[in-house]
Design an enzyme around this catalytic site. Sequence first.
Site, mmCIF file in Angstrom:
data_model
loop_
_atom_site.group_PDB
_atom_site.id
_atom_site.type_symbol
_atom_site.label_atom_id
_atom_site.label_comp_id
_atom_site.label_asym_id
_atom_site.label_seq_id
_atom_site.Cartn_x
_atom_site.Cartn_y
_atom_site.Cartn_z
ATOM 1 N N GLY A 14 -31.826 31.188 -20.634
ATOM 2 C CA GLY A 14 -31.252 31.275 -19.289
ATOM 3 C C GLY A 14 -30.772 32.683 -19.004
ATOM 4 N N HIS A 178 -10.670 31.646 -25.281
ATOM 5 C CA HIS A 178 -11.396 32.169 -24.124
ATOM 6 C C HIS A 178 -11.172 31.215 -22.960
ATOM 7 C CE1 HIS A 178 -14.377 34.238 -21.831
ATOM 8 N NE2 HIS A 178 -15.200 33.215 -21.783
HETATM 9 O O1 TXD Z 1 -17.695 34.554 -22.676
HETATM 10 C C1 TXD Z 1 -18.501 33.707 -22.912
HETATM 11 N N1 TXD Z 1 -18.581 33.170 -24.118
HETATM 12 C C2 TXD Z 1 -19.446 33.245 -21.878
HETATM 13 C C3 TXD Z 1 -20.016 31.924 -21.994
HETATM 14 C C4 TXD Z 1 -19.863 34.095 -20.822
HETATM 15 C C5 TXD Z 1 -20.867 33.706 -19.973
HETATM 16 C C6 TXD Z 1 -21.542 32.421 -20.085
HETATM 17 N N2 TXD Z 1 -20.906 31.519 -20.974
HETATM 18 C C7 TXD Z 1 -21.574 30.245 -21.290
HETATM 19 O O2 TXD Z 1 -22.850 30.503 -21.893
HETATM 20 C C8 TXD Z 1 -21.896 29.383 -20.092
HETATM 21 O O3 TXD Z 1 -20.764 28.662 -19.670
HETATM 22 C C9 TXD Z 1 -22.970 28.489 -20.680
HETATM 23 O O4 TXD Z 1 -22.357 27.471 -21.450
HETATM 24 C C10 TXD Z 1 -23.746 29.427 -21.621
HETATM 25 C C11 TXD Z 1 -25.057 29.957 -21.050
HETATM 26 O O5 TXD Z 1 -24.827 30.548 -19.796
HETATM 27 P P1 TXD Z 1 -26.079 30.970 -18.867
HETATM 28 O O6 TXD Z 1 -25.514 31.605 -17.668
HETATM 29 O O7 TXD Z 1 -27.095 31.690 -19.669
HETATM 30 O O8 TXD Z 1 -26.640 29.528 -18.495
HETATM 31 P P2 TXD Z 1 -28.120 29.143 -18.038
HETATM 32 O O9 TXD Z 1 -28.750 30.259 -17.285
HETATM 33 O O10 TXD Z 1 -28.015 27.801 -17.410
HETATM 34 O O11 TXD Z 1 -28.926 29.006 -19.419
HETATM 35 C C12 TXD Z 1 -28.707 27.998 -20.341
HETATM 36 C C13 TXD Z 1 -30.046 27.695 -20.972
HETATM 37 C C14 TXD Z 1 -31.059 27.063 -20.014
HETATM 38 O O12 TXD Z 1 -32.250 27.815 -19.990
HETATM 39 C C15 TXD Z 1 -31.291 25.665 -20.589
HETATM 40 O O13 TXD Z 1 -32.629 25.195 -20.413
HETATM 41 C C16 TXD Z 1 -30.984 25.926 -22.066
HETATM 42 O O14 TXD Z 1 -29.842 26.758 -22.039
HETATM 43 N N3 TXD Z 1 -30.725 24.710 -22.803
HETATM 44 C C17 TXD Z 1 -31.224 24.509 -24.048
HETATM 45 N N4 TXD Z 1 -31.965 25.292 -24.823
HETATM 46 C C18 TXD Z 1 -32.330 24.792 -26.031
HETATM 47 N N5 TXD Z 1 -31.970 23.568 -26.458
HETATM 48 C C19 TXD Z 1 -31.210 22.755 -25.700
HETATM 49 N N6 TXD Z 1 -30.844 21.552 -26.136
HETATM 50 C C20 TXD Z 1 -30.808 23.221 -24.428
HETATM 51 N N7 TXD Z 1 -30.069 22.680 -23.409
HETATM 52 C C21 TXD Z 1 -30.033 23.599 -22.438
#
Ligand code: TXD
Length: 314
Positions: A14, A178
């Site tokens: 993502g 966080h």
């Molecule tokens: O400071 C911090 N730690 C953070 C955390 C700062 C920014 C974002 N933060 C968290 O990271 C946010 O609250 C989310 O929990 C994650 C990922 O954020 P992002 O903005 O990258 O989210 P997206 O664009 O929705 O991407 C998540 C991807 C997406 O492509 C889904 O298809 C995939 O995760 N996804 C998976 N991949 C593999 N396996 C499984 N099971 C799966 N489920 C969802």
Amino acid sequence: MPVCRRKVTVIGAGNVGSTAAQRIAEAGVADVYLIDVVEGLPQGKALDLAEAAPLQHHDQYIIGTNDYADTTESDIIVVTAGLARQPGMSRDDLLLKNAGIVRSVVQQAVHYSPGAILIVVTNPLDAMVHAALEASGFPRERVIGMAGVLDGARFRTFIAQDLGVSASDVSAFVLGGHGDTMVPVPRYSTVAGIPLPELMKPERIEELVQRTRVGGAEIVSMLQTGSAFYAPASSVFHMVDSILNDRKRVLACAVLLRGEYGIDGLVVGVPLVLGASGVERIIEVALTEEEKTALMTSAGSVRGLIETMHVASA
Ligand code: TXD
């Protein structure tokens, strides 16, 4: 000469995952394997990034896959898989859903890379580090949460903008979970070595501290769909770079504490030395009574999440 290419797997293609992949590959730090549950997504993003390589002048491989076997023997596994916050949704709402996702992806990934270092990004961050520790069985030195680098970068940005100075001359110190209870410590935040309280009125510092605490929500409310990813991806990059190049940078990261700062058995953000073996040393500094109380409150909110997570999975 043996071929020695370093390999970083990024789970979740993502916003944060693909941008982190871009930063890692384009800096020439490692090959990147992007993996996602959605078919085609990691392949498409990886191919697009790979096609930028001749223009960005790097030689790293960027591979997209849905198969964990391709991630075998990764040096670092970055976990961004999960759901992102939507407007009005707290990090805690994400807890149970993302705990299931993190456990499942970590189990699959560590099966193929038992010696890797895990960097957890998925929210709610501190609880997800617990989930990753449990699912991997790795020692705490190899399960590290990304949060403090980002929170510190936000605080540094606000200080720099307010004082009209370069953000790279600003250093900031942020402790705790966080979340809205994180503990930015102005006393240990400096501008070219000058303590922040020498340069800014207490009321103004407090405003910037508060803005930092809700820094993620500020961006969510503007974007409307999804959450911040450029600065989070940069934060991941700095952690990966410090580990793979054994830089031993002192960064605030979330790690399982065993008595440090008076906290035992909870993942909380603290300054630590990040090198080739992961967390090499936790740095403990003296805190005022007020700062200690704030840190305990923050740790308490992490404890609440862990209890909810454990009750739900029992
Ligand atoms: O400071 C911090 N730690 C953070 C955390 C700062 C920014 C974002 N933060 C968290 O990271 C946010 O609250 C989310 O929990 C994650 C990922 O954020 P992002 O903005 O990258 O989210 P997206 O664009 O929705 O991407 C998540 C991807 C997406 O492509 C889904 O298809 C995939 O995760 N996804 C998976 N991949 C593999 N396996 C499984 N099971 C799966 N489920 C969802």
